[in-house]
Scaffold this motif. Structure first.
Motif, short mmCIF file in Angstrom:
data_model
loop_
_atom_site.label_atom_id
_atom_site.label_comp_id
_atom_site.label_asym_id
_atom_site.label_seq_id
_atom_site.Cartn_x
_atom_site.Cartn_y
_atom_site.Cartn_z
N ALA A 136 -30.70 53.64 60.28
CA ALA A 136 -29.67 54.66 60.11
C ALA A 136 -28.71 54.36 58.99
N GLN A 137 -27.82 55.29 58.76
CA GLN A 137 -26.69 55.14 57.85
C GLN A 137 -27.09 54.98 56.39
N LEU A 138 -28.32 55.33 56.05
CA LEU A 138 -28.60 55.38 54.62
C LEU A 138 -27.93 56.62 54.09
N PRO A 139 -26.97 56.45 53.19
CA PRO A 139 -26.19 57.61 52.81
C PRO A 139 -27.06 58.64 52.09
N MET A 140 -26.83 59.88 52.44
CA MET A 140 -27.45 61.02 51.78
C MET A 140 -28.98 60.96 51.78
N ALA A 141 -29.55 60.45 52.88
CA ALA A 141 -31.01 60.48 53.00
C ALA A 141 -31.50 61.92 53.04
N ASP A 142 -30.68 62.81 53.62
CA ASP A 142 -31.08 64.21 53.67
C ASP A 142 -31.18 64.82 52.29
N ALA A 143 -30.30 64.39 51.39
CA ALA A 143 -30.35 64.91 50.02
C ALA A 143 -31.67 64.52 49.35
N MET A 144 -32.09 63.28 49.62
CA MET A 144 -33.33 62.81 49.00
C MET A 144 -34.53 63.49 49.62
N GLN A 145 -34.45 63.67 50.95
CA GLN A 145 -35.55 64.35 51.63
C GLN A 145 -35.67 65.80 51.13
N ALA A 146 -34.54 66.44 50.94
CA ALA A 146 -34.55 67.82 50.45
C ALA A 146 -35.18 67.88 49.07
N PHE A 147 -34.85 66.90 48.23
CA PHE A 147 -35.42 66.88 46.89
C PHE A 147 -36.94 66.76 46.96
N ARG A 148 -37.37 65.87 47.86
CA ARG A 148 -38.81 65.65 48.02
C ARG A 148 -39.52 66.94 48.44
N LEU A 149 -38.94 67.59 49.43
CA LEU A 149 -39.59 68.80 49.97
C LEU A 149 -39.56 69.96 49.00
#
Lengths: 245, 168
Positions: free
Chosen positions: A111-124
């Motif tokens: 957990a707590q990896l900052p802005m993992a959602d941002a990276m995941q969104a970029f990937r998708l």
């Protein structure tokens, strides 16, 4: 039933064996008595024959294994399975939005990896391109207006034009804490960078300015004006010099 | 394994021939055939039972070609600039003397090549052709007539008259 003298269409239908038998006989009698018309008809017949002969060779090409129907069928199956899998991931991510959403993903990872959602969104969305944009803009001004509909007084979209990147499309996403958005930039070479904005999560909190990279992507992140931001790009892509927010 | 596959396999040489006559290039012709087969397999359920498989495949292939052609049309001018080839216009107006029927055929426009191949070479009925092109039967016949005249003139080495430019 054709009428005499035959129309040009009748003559063509004769050449193409598309006349009724009775009409064909009537026409043949007529042609026998009219050599000029017969010559025209024979010329067409002759052309057709030459064409059949000339194109006959094209049937004898060596087989191309890529064109085997069974193989193509398999390929289609594989592709649709892949699309289904992607769609399923997306569906889960979206439908869990209320209960956990992207957050659920973060929990399953250390957990707590900052802005993992941002990276995941970029990937998708930027790399796999599996969903159409919610908004396609011309120029930074209209994109900013689109973003302002959802985010109050957030930091302005970074101006990356000095590095050749301009905003091309925007997507709305959901997080547990509310709406997030990703704006995709592209440069003339087709390289992509995303700007991601989201409300601070309980875990994420507000972020000190920082950067990290994972799985071939690099993210720079910071907080301000009540939101968290990230700029994500492929790790192998030279980061434009602009990145001073 | 699949019954359709066997039928498709038999028709592949004809599809390739048709594709070459449209693209004039064997490798892009095979790409075209491949995407035609994909579409046919995916859309097999949509095919009307009574329609002829060959005509149905020709119609898929022809449409795919036109779509691709439309997409690349904006590059056509550039291509023409470099190669001197002009695919977008009815080529009858070019004052080239054909050495053979095949050369004459190659100078016809796309629809004329398709028409002559379907009718003269493959022996499709006017009705089947009308369905592929989605035009009335009479239109098929008048376009066929013009295609034939054009082929005749090119084979004879006649220089096409400007009146032939009124091709629809």
């Amino acid at each position: 039933m054709i009428s005499l003298p035959p129309s040009e269409r009748d003559l063509h239908a004769y050449v193409d064996h598309q006349l009724l038998e009775s009409d064909r006989r009537v026409l043949e009698t007529y042609l026998a008595a009219h050599p000029d018309v017969a010559a025209q008809v024979h010329a067409w017949q002759h052309d057709a024959q030459l064409l059949r002969a000339a194109l006959g060779g094209a049937l004898q090409q060596p087989a191309n294994p890529d064109l085997d129907p069974a193989l193509i069928r398999q390929r289609i199956k594989r592709q649709s399975r892949r699309h289904l899998a992607k769609a399923a991931v997306l569906l889960i991510a979206v439908s869990l939005g209320g209960i956990g959403g992207w957050h659920a993903r973060e929990v399953s990872q250390p957990a707590q990896l900052p802005m993992a959602d941002a990276m995941q969104a970029f990937r998708l969305f930027a790399q796999d391109g599996i969903m159409p944009a919610d908004y396609k803009g011309q120029g930074g001004g209209t994109m900013q207006a689109w973003l302002d509909r959802y985010f109050n007084q957030a930091h302005r979209l970074p101006d990356l034009s000095a590095s050749g990147f301009t905003p091309v499309s925007g997507r709305l996403l959901t997080t547990e804490q509310g709406a997030a958005a990703m704006v995709l930039y592209e440069d003339p070479q087709g390289r992509r960078i995303s700007f991601y904005i989201r409300p601070p999560g309980p875990e994420n909190g507000f972020l000190p300015r920082g950067s990290r990279s994972a799985d071939g992507l690099q993210a720079q992140y910071w907080s301000g004006a009540g939101y968290n931001y990230a700029v994500v790009s492929p790790a192998d892509q030279p980061t434009p010099a602009m990145l001073k927010f | 394994m699949h019954e359709l596959d066997e039928q498709l396999r038999e028709l592949i040489p004809r599809l390739r021939r048709f594709a070459v006559s449209l693209t004039r290039n064997p490798s892009s012709a095979d790409d075209l055939v491949q995407s035609t087969l994909e579409r046919a397999i995916i859309r097999w359920a949509d095919k009307r039972v009574e329609s002829d498989l060959r005509a149905w495949l020709f119609s898929i292939l022809y449409r795919q070609f036109l779509d691709a052609h439309r997409r690349t049309r904006r590059y056509a001018r550039m291509l023409e600039f470099f190669t001197g080839r002009d695919d977008a216009q009815p080529s009858v107006e070019r004052t080239v003397i054909a050495q053979s029927t095949l050369q004459a055929f190659d100078q016809l426009n796309t629809e004329q090549r398709a028409l002559l191949l379907w009718v003269s070479v493959e022996g499709l009925s006017y009705k089947e052709v009308a369905e592929i092109l989605d035009v009335p039967l009479g239109t098929v016949m008048s376009r066929l007539s013009r295609a034939r005249q054009a082929l005749r003139q090119l084979s004879d080495g006649e220089i096409a008259s400007p009146s032939l430019r009124i091709l629809k």
